[in-house]
Motif scaffolding. Sequence first.
Motif, PDB file in Angstrom:
ATOM      1  N   VAL A 126       0.877  -1.168   0.000  1.00  0.00           N
ATOM      2  CA  VAL A 126       0.000   0.000   0.000  1.00  0.00           C
ATOM      3  C   VAL A 126       0.913   1.217   0.000  1.00  0.00           C
ATOM      4  N   VAL A 127       0.738   2.082  -1.003  1.00  0.00           N
ATOM      5  CA  VAL A 127       1.683   3.177  -1.184  1.00  0.00           C
ATOM      6  C   VAL A 127       0.986   4.495  -1.474  1.00  0.00           C
ATOM      7  N   TYR A 128       1.569   5.552  -0.940  1.00  0.00           N
ATOM      8  CA  TYR A 128       1.221   6.902  -1.367  1.00  0.00           C
ATOM      9  C   TYR A 128       2.479   7.486  -1.999  1.00  0.00           C
ATOM     10  N   SER A 129       2.318   8.088  -3.168  1.00  0.00           N
ATOM     11  CA  SER A 129       3.443   8.700  -3.859  1.00  0.00           C
ATOM     12  C   SER A 129       2.943   9.936  -4.596  1.00  0.00           C
ATOM     13  N   ILE A 141       3.695  -1.085   3.796  1.00  0.00           N
ATOM     14  CA  ILE A 141       3.233   0.268   3.475  1.00  0.00           C
ATOM     15  C   ILE A 141       4.407   1.175   3.125  1.00  0.00           C
ATOM     16  N   GLY A 142       4.155   2.124   2.198  1.00  0.00           N
ATOM     17  CA  GLY A 142       5.228   3.001   1.745  1.00  0.00           C
ATOM     18  C   GLY A 142       4.787   4.439   1.602  1.00  0.00           C
ATOM     19  N   SER A 143       5.737   5.338   1.841  1.00  0.00           N
ATOM     20  CA  SER A 143       5.429   6.761   1.872  1.00  0.00           C
ATOM     21  C   SER A 143       6.664   7.602   1.584  1.00  0.00           C
ATOM     22  N   PRO A 144       6.465   8.767   0.975  1.00  0.00           N
ATOM     23  CA  PRO A 144       7.551   9.744   0.980  1.00  0.00           C
ATOM     24  C   PRO A 144       7.634  10.382   2.376  1.00  0.00           C
TER      25      PRO A 144
END
Length: 166
Positions: free
Chosen positions: A6-9, A73-76
């Motif tokens: 699950v990522v926000y970019s 999960i991934g995020s800047p």
Amino acid sequence: MAGRIVVYSRSGTTARLAEDLAGRLGCEISRIDPGRYGWPVLGYMRAGRDSLREYRPAITVTPPVQGADWLVIGSPIWTSYLSTPLRSLVDQRADLPPILGVFTTSGGVDEQKNVPLQIDGIGAAGAIPPWLSLTTKTHGTEAGEDKIAAFVAQLQSQIASIPPGG
């Protein structure tokens, strides 16, 4: 066993890392959409302001994560913190599958001093999950590749220890 990244970019950097990790882990990607940071300069400024104010935007996750057995999960990083859209997701963790790992990307400086506090206790069984931190200077380098490989190995070990159906 079905997992999901699950990522926000906002700019695409974190999404590229998510695609790399999904390929290595053999899982699908869900994307977080807060619907508020799209404009290039204005979106960047709004993101910084929201981060400092600890604002949590309403988000949609597509496709939904229900039915996954685990998440990564991934995020800047914005102003030394996880992005506000990912913070919104983490606030919903009681309704989510177990979070096995966290990955972050940032500009040229590794200014992620607050991330350990934000991920403390969000992992499976309240643990601190493995954390991969890459800057734009290390992503795509041998050192970055070594960090990614070690992170994936940690995740694969956790995935292998999950009992079927659990």
